[in-house]
Design a protein around this motif. Structure first.
Motif, PDB file in Angstrom:
ATOM      1  N   ASP A 275       0.890  -1.165   0.000  1.00 13.68           N
ATOM      2  CA  ASP A 275       0.000   0.000   0.000  1.00 13.68           C
ATOM      3  C   ASP A 275       0.920   1.204   0.000  1.00 13.68           C
ATOM      4  O   ASP A 275       1.692   1.393   0.948  1.00 13.68           O
ATOM      5  CB  ASP A 275      -0.896   0.039   1.248  1.00 13.68           C
TER       6      ASP A 275
ATOM      7  N   SER B 140       1.554   5.452  -0.619  1.00 13.52           N
ATOM      8  CA  SER B 140       1.046   6.815  -0.726  1.00 13.52           C
ATOM      9  C   SER B 140       2.260   7.737  -0.662  1.00 13.52           C
ATOM     10  O   SER B 140       3.395   7.282  -0.526  1.00 13.52           O
ATOM     11  CB  SER B 140       0.054   7.125   0.402  1.00 13.52           C
ATOM     12  N   GLU B 141       2.022   9.031  -0.739  1.00 16.50           N
ATOM     13  CA  GLU B 141       3.120   9.999  -0.671  1.00 16.50           C
ATOM     14  C   GLU B 141       3.897   9.883   0.641  1.00 16.50           C
ATOM     15  O   GLU B 141       5.108  10.055   0.669  1.00 16.50           O
ATOM     16  CB  GLU B 141       2.573  11.425  -0.806  1.00 16.50           C
ATOM     17  N   GLU B 142       3.196   9.569   1.728  1.00 16.22           N
ATOM     18  CA  GLU B 142       3.823   9.568   3.052  1.00 16.22           C
ATOM     19  C   GLU B 142       4.138   8.192   3.605  1.00 16.22           C
ATOM     20  O   GLU B 142       4.899   8.073   4.556  1.00 16.22           O
ATOM     21  CB  GLU B 142       2.919  10.247   4.099  1.00 16.22           C
TER      22      GLU B 142
ATOM     23  N   TYR C 219       4.687   3.741   3.164  1.00 14.09           N
ATOM     24  CA  TYR C 219       5.015   2.550   2.381  1.00 14.09           C
ATOM     25  C   TYR C 219       4.729   1.361   3.293  1.00 14.09           C
ATOM     26  O   TYR C 219       5.502   1.084   4.210  1.00 14.09           O
ATOM     27  CB  TYR C 219       6.484   2.577   1.949  1.00 14.09           C
TER      28      TYR C 219
END
Length: 161
Positions: free
Chosen positions: A91, A93-95, A97
């Motif tokens: 999963d 996202s920008e912030e 891992y």
């Protein structure tokens, strides 16, 4: 409240007698996760750790742990497992891992394999941590939970997400 089965009449720990339980196909699925930073994510994806392929080693560790659960968890019965299958997914996202770890364990027996599935995902997550800790000790393991259980007299369980 239901009586806890792993305690005798004196309140002392015991291994439950399963000799009268019916042999059925039993399955369990458990999951865990490891949250890593971008550097670790990239190194896992690119094979950049000197200890080897992180996910391959974690997969073997999980399978080995499932097979040896009764040696880790004192009141677990030693079981002959029919199958152990670990899988990994990300999963992203920008912030964050997040490495998702899932394991399905199967047997034909007199007791369930929930503990084997939970032990497998836990050992796999700990192995990822061990192999990546040189890059960052701030990884987060969990949550870890049982997702599904089938077979046995108590019926099936499916966690509602």
């Amino acid at each position: 409240m239901d009586k806890l089965t792993h305690f005798n009449e004196e309140g002392r720990a015991r291994m439950v007698d399963i000799s009268e339980k019916e042999t059925t196909l039993r399955t369990a699925v458990a999951k865990s996760a490891v949250t890593v930073n971008k550097t670790i994510y990239n190194k896992i994806r690119e094979g950049g750790f000197s200890k080897g392929d992180v996910l391959a080693v974690a997969q073997v560790a999980g399978i080995m742990a499932a097979k040896k659960t009764s040696e880790w968890i004192p009141m677990c019965h030693p079981l002959s497992l029919s199958g152990v299958d670990l899988s990994f997914s990300w999963d992203l996202s920008e912030e964050s891992y997040i490495l998702n770890i899932q394991c399905e364990v199967r047997t034909k027996g007199s007791t369930g394999v929930e503990m084997e599935a939970l032990t497998a995902v836990s050992a796999a997550a700990l192995t990822v941590y061990d192999m990546c800790k040189s890059a960052d000790k701030g990884m987060i393991i969990g949550p870890t939970s049982l997702v599904l259980k089938t077979g046995g007299k108590n019926g099936d369980f499916h966690r509602e997400e």
